[in-house]
Each structure stands twice: as C-alpha cells, then as structure tokens.
Design a protein around this motif. Structure first.
Motif, PDB file in Angstrom:
ATOM      1  N   GLY A  51      -1.028  -6.375  -0.342  1.00  0.00           N
ATOM      2  CA  GLY A  51      -0.394  -6.811   1.302  1.00  0.00           C
ATOM      3  C   GLY A  51      -1.512  -6.310   2.566  1.00  0.00           C
ATOM      4  O   GLY A  51      -1.483  -7.325   2.939  1.00  0.00           O
TER       5      GLY A  51
ATOM      6  N   LYS B  99       2.386   1.857  -5.975  1.00  0.00           N
ATOM      7  CA  LYS B  99       2.795   1.755  -4.733  1.00  0.00           C
ATOM      8  C   LYS B  99       1.085   1.669  -3.476  1.00  0.00           C
ATOM      9  O   LYS B  99       1.138   0.601  -2.392  1.00  0.00           O
ATOM     10  CB  LYS B  99       2.872   2.956  -3.839  1.00  0.00           C
TER      11      LYS B  99
ATOM     12  N   LEU C 103       7.474  -4.300   1.731  1.00  0.00           N
ATOM     13  CA  LEU C 103       6.691  -3.690   0.745  1.00  0.00           C
ATOM     14  C   LEU C 103       6.678  -2.668   0.515  1.00  0.00           C
ATOM     15  O   LEU C 103       6.645  -1.519  -0.727  1.00  0.00           O
ATOM     16  CB  LEU C 103       5.228  -3.952   1.532  1.00  0.00           C
TER      17      LEU C 103
ATOM     18  N   VAL D  35       0.884  -2.180  -4.209  1.00  0.00           N
ATOM     19  CA  VAL D  35       0.882  -2.596  -3.246  1.00  0.00           C
ATOM     20  C   VAL D  35       0.478  -2.787  -2.519  1.00  0.00           C
ATOM     21  O   VAL D  35       0.612  -3.847  -1.109  1.00  0.00           O
ATOM     22  CB  VAL D  35       2.872  -2.833  -3.692  1.00  0.00           C
ATOM     23  N   ASP D  36      -0.029  -1.640  -1.560  1.00  0.00           N
ATOM     24  CA  ASP D  36       0.014  -1.652  -0.029  1.00  0.00           C
ATOM     25  C   ASP D  36      -1.575  -2.359  -0.069  1.00  0.00           C
ATOM     26  O   ASP D  36      -1.642  -2.842   0.445  1.00  0.00           O
ATOM     27  CB  ASP D  36      -0.678   0.001   0.028  1.00  0.00           C
TER      28      ASP D  36
ATOM     29  N   SER E 214       7.591  -1.991  -3.552  1.00  0.00           N
ATOM     30  CA  SER E 214       7.468  -1.140  -4.490  1.00  0.00           C
ATOM     31  C   SER E 214       7.667   0.172  -5.368  1.00  0.00           C
ATOM     32  O   SER E 214       7.721   0.184  -6.439  1.00  0.00           O
ATOM     33  CB  SER E 214       5.498   0.107  -4.062  1.00  0.00           C
TER      34      SER E 214
END
Length: 88
Positions: free
Chosen positions: A75, A68, A15, A71-72, A19
């Motif tokens: 996830g 970032k 990920l 996306v983190d 990102s």
C-alpha cells in the motif's frame, strides 16, 4: 503531520481490515493442511494440549504479521507511485 500521512490513514485502516481477513483465511487453510481440525484451538480449549494451543497461536501470529507487513508495504509503495511521497 504531513498531508500524505493524514491522507493515507483511511487507506491504512482499509488495508488493515483486508489483511486481517486474508490472514484469517490463510491460517485456516494452513491449519487444515497440517492435518488438524477445521478450527484452531483457543487458549481455554480444555480438549486441546498445551503444545497444540501454543503451536496454533504462534503460527497464527506469524501468518498475520507477514501478511500485514506485505499489505502495508504494498500500500505504501502504491501511494509513493501515485503521489511521489512515502506515507510513513
């Protein structure tokens, strides 16, 4: 260390790479939309002003951090839905 945290490590790395690529593309398009050259200035670009270099760097950092984090967080949310535990 919890098993879910260890299992999430490879997913987190993947990920992170995704990102980074997305952030680079978003920044490049944003820089173009602002009416600047195709390429953002580097810190040692003699042809560019201090203001332009610092603006580009601040904008790039903000875009990278926001993408970032999104996306983190996404996830981790997916992992919790699949496993029932938060990976962090």
């Amino acid at each position: 260390m919890k098993a879910s945290k260890i299992a999430y490590k490879p997913v987190g790395f993947a990920l992170g790479a995704v990102s980074g690529m997305a952030a680079r593309a978003v920044f490049k398009q944003t820089w173009k939309m602002l009416g600047h050259d195709d390429d953002a200035p580097g810190a040692t670009d003699e042809e560019r002003t201090w203001g332009e270099v610092l603006l580009a760097t601040a904008l790039q950092g903000a875009i990278f951090a926001a993408i970032k984090a999104a996306v983190d967080r996404g996830g981790a949310t997916v992992v919790r839905r699949l496993t029932g535990t938060w990976p962090g």
